[in-house]
Structure formats: C-alpha cells, structure tokens
Motif scaffolding. Sequence first.
Motif, mmCIF file in Angstrom:
data_model
loop_
_atom_site.group_PDB
_atom_site.id
_atom_site.type_symbol
_atom_site.label_atom_id
_atom_site.label_comp_id
_atom_site.label_asym_id
_atom_site.label_seq_id
_atom_site.Cartn_x
_atom_site.Cartn_y
_atom_site.Cartn_z
ATOM 1 N N GLY A 9 -9.924 7.891 -15.666
ATOM 2 C CA GLY A 9 -8.563 8.407 -15.541
ATOM 3 C C GLY A 9 -7.943 8.023 -14.215
ATOM 4 O O GLY A 9 -8.657 7.698 -13.260
ATOM 5 N N PRO A 10 -6.621 8.049 -14.129
ATOM 6 C CA PRO A 10 -5.973 7.702 -12.868
ATOM 7 C C PRO A 10 -6.389 8.663 -11.754
ATOM 8 O O PRO A 10 -6.482 9.864 -11.972
ATOM 9 C CB PRO A 10 -4.491 7.821 -13.171
ATOM 10 N N TRP A 11 -6.660 8.092 -10.587
ATOM 11 C CA TRP A 11 -7.088 8.911 -9.459
ATOM 12 C C TRP A 11 -6.043 8.900 -8.367
ATOM 13 O O TRP A 11 -5.461 9.916 -8.029
ATOM 14 C CB TRP A 11 -8.432 8.415 -8.939
ATOM 15 N N ARG A 12 -5.779 7.722 -7.787
ATOM 16 C CA ARG A 12 -4.742 7.605 -6.761
ATOM 17 C C ARG A 12 -4.368 6.144 -6.583
ATOM 18 O O ARG A 12 -5.078 5.253 -6.998
ATOM 19 C CB ARG A 12 -5.150 8.245 -5.451
ATOM 20 N N THR A 13 -3.256 5.942 -5.934
ATOM 21 C CA THR A 13 -2.788 4.603 -5.593
ATOM 22 C C THR A 13 -3.015 4.413 -4.102
ATOM 23 O O THR A 13 -2.591 5.241 -3.301
ATOM 24 C CB THR A 13 -1.292 4.452 -5.942
ATOM 25 N N VAL A 14 -3.707 3.329 -3.757
ATOM 26 C CA VAL A 14 -4.074 3.097 -2.361
ATOM 27 C C VAL A 14 -3.595 1.709 -1.929
ATOM 28 O O VAL A 14 -3.439 0.809 -2.758
ATOM 29 C CB VAL A 14 -5.596 3.240 -2.141
ATOM 30 N N PRO A 15 -3.376 1.522 -0.636
ATOM 31 C CA PRO A 15 -2.944 0.215 -0.132
ATOM 32 C C PRO A 15 -3.997 -0.863 -0.408
ATOM 33 O O PRO A 15 -5.200 -0.620 -0.325
ATOM 34 C CB PRO A 15 -2.780 0.430 1.370
ATOM 35 N N THR A 16 -3.526 -2.046 -0.711
ATOM 36 C CA THR A 16 -4.408 -3.157 -1.047
ATOM 37 C C THR A 16 -5.375 -3.475 0.081
ATOM 38 O O THR A 16 -6.557 -3.736 -0.164
ATOM 39 C CB THR A 16 -3.568 -4.405 -1.390
ATOM 40 N N ASP A 17 -4.901 -3.444 1.327
ATOM 41 C CA ASP A 17 -5.779 -3.777 2.448
ATOM 42 C C ASP A 17 -6.963 -2.820 2.541
ATOM 43 O O ASP A 17 -8.080 -3.231 2.846
ATOM 44 C CB ASP A 17 -5.006 -3.834 3.761
ATOM 45 N N ARG A 44 -7.182 3.945 8.688
ATOM 46 C CA ARG A 44 -6.800 2.756 9.463
ATOM 47 C C ARG A 44 -5.487 2.180 8.945
ATOM 48 O O ARG A 44 -4.609 1.797 9.722
ATOM 49 C CB ARG A 44 -7.902 1.711 9.377
ATOM 50 N N SER A 45 -5.335 2.124 7.641
ATOM 51 C CA SER A 45 -4.105 1.601 7.044
ATOM 52 C C SER A 45 -2.908 2.464 7.418
ATOM 53 O O SER A 45 -1.823 1.946 7.731
ATOM 54 C CB SER A 45 -4.254 1.524 5.526
ATOM 55 N N LYS A 46 -3.103 3.781 7.421
ATOM 56 C CA LYS A 46 -2.025 4.698 7.818
ATOM 57 C C LYS A 46 -1.642 4.463 9.280
ATOM 58 O O LYS A 46 -0.464 4.416 9.625
ATOM 59 C CB LYS A 46 -2.479 6.144 7.626
ATOM 60 N N GLY A 75 -5.915 10.021 13.925
ATOM 61 C CA GLY A 75 -7.128 10.308 14.671
ATOM 62 C C GLY A 75 -7.478 9.225 15.675
ATOM 63 O O GLY A 75 -7.001 8.092 15.594
ATOM 64 N N PRO A 76 -8.345 9.554 16.633
ATOM 65 C CA PRO A 76 -8.666 8.618 17.710
ATOM 66 C C PRO A 76 -9.316 7.319 17.237
ATOM 67 O O PRO A 76 -9.000 6.247 17.750
ATOM 68 C CB PRO A 76 -9.598 9.399 18.635
ATOM 69 N N ALA A 77 -10.223 7.385 16.285
ATOM 70 C CA ALA A 77 -10.887 6.160 15.809
ATOM 71 C C ALA A 77 -9.897 5.245 15.107
ATOM 72 O O ALA A 77 -9.894 4.026 15.342
ATOM 73 C CB ALA A 77 -12.041 6.517 14.876
ATOM 74 N N ALA A 78 -9.044 5.811 14.268
ATOM 75 C CA ALA A 78 -8.049 5.002 13.556
ATOM 76 C C ALA A 78 -7.037 4.418 14.535
ATOM 77 O O ALA A 78 -6.612 3.260 14.390
ATOM 78 C CB ALA A 78 -7.345 5.838 12.488
ATOM 79 N N ALA A 82 -6.461 0.416 15.039
ATOM 80 C CA ALA A 82 -5.132 -0.151 14.830
ATOM 81 C C ALA A 82 -4.640 -0.865 16.087
ATOM 82 O O ALA A 82 -4.129 -1.992 16.008
ATOM 83 C CB ALA A 82 -4.149 0.942 14.420
ATOM 84 N N LEU A 83 -4.798 -0.241 17.245
ATOM 85 C CA LEU A 83 -4.350 -0.856 18.493
ATOM 86 C C LEU A 83 -5.117 -2.137 18.787
ATOM 87 O O LEU A 83 -4.539 -3.142 19.213
ATOM 88 C CB LEU A 83 -4.472 0.122 19.653
ATOM 89 N N ALA A 84 -6.415 -2.128 18.541
ATOM 90 C CA ALA A 84 -7.228 -3.333 18.782
ATOM 91 C C ALA A 84 -6.781 -4.468 17.859
ATOM 92 O O ALA A 84 -6.654 -5.619 18.304
ATOM 93 C CB ALA A 84 -8.708 -3.023 18.565
#
Length: 102
Positions: A9-17, A44-46, A75-78, A82-84
């Motif tokens: 069944g459908p669960w969620r739509t997520v970014p391709t990356d 990370r995508s967010k 969050g700090p890890a994300a 992202a910055l890196a």
Amino acid sequence: MVDVELDGGPWRTVPTDAVVRSGLLVGRELDRDTARTLARELRRSKALGAAVTALRHRDRSSQRLDQRLESRGVGPAARADALAALERSGVIDDNRAAEGRA
C-alpha cells in the motif's frame, strides 16, 4: 519525488535523492538499517532544501546559513552534511559572501 509503498500500500512520497542515497530499490525489504538510512537521508534532503532556499536571493556565510538552518529545526548532523556538500560544490563560499557584503 518517488512514491514508496509498504506492505503493498502507499506509504509516503520521498525526494528522489534520499531514495537513491539510501539504496531503496523496487522489491527491497525496508529493514531496520534501510529505514534508518532513509530517515537520515530525508533529514539531509530537508537541510539541503532549506539551505538552497536561504541562498536563493543572496550569498550567506556558512555560519549564518548554519544559524538559519538551526532556527528551522534542522539537526546538527544534517546541518553539517548539508553545509559540507554545499561548500564542496562551491555554492557556499565565505570569502565571496564577505566580498559581497563589503
């Protein structure tokens, strides 16, 4: 965006990356490790999306961008990932941002 099904069944739509980086494939079981990886890649995508939005109109230093992402609840890890990634690609350049403000 990719539509992900869970138990037929459908669960969620997520970014391709996030799907690609987590290794999610058609027919692959969504085990605990894959779910954790997918969750990390979604964060990370967010973070990347929020950073790109913040950079849309003007350059920002990595410190100002980090503060902006933190205020958005990233969050700090994300934030660090992202910055890196943005620094490696040349999107964030503290010297260019400083010259633009001067």
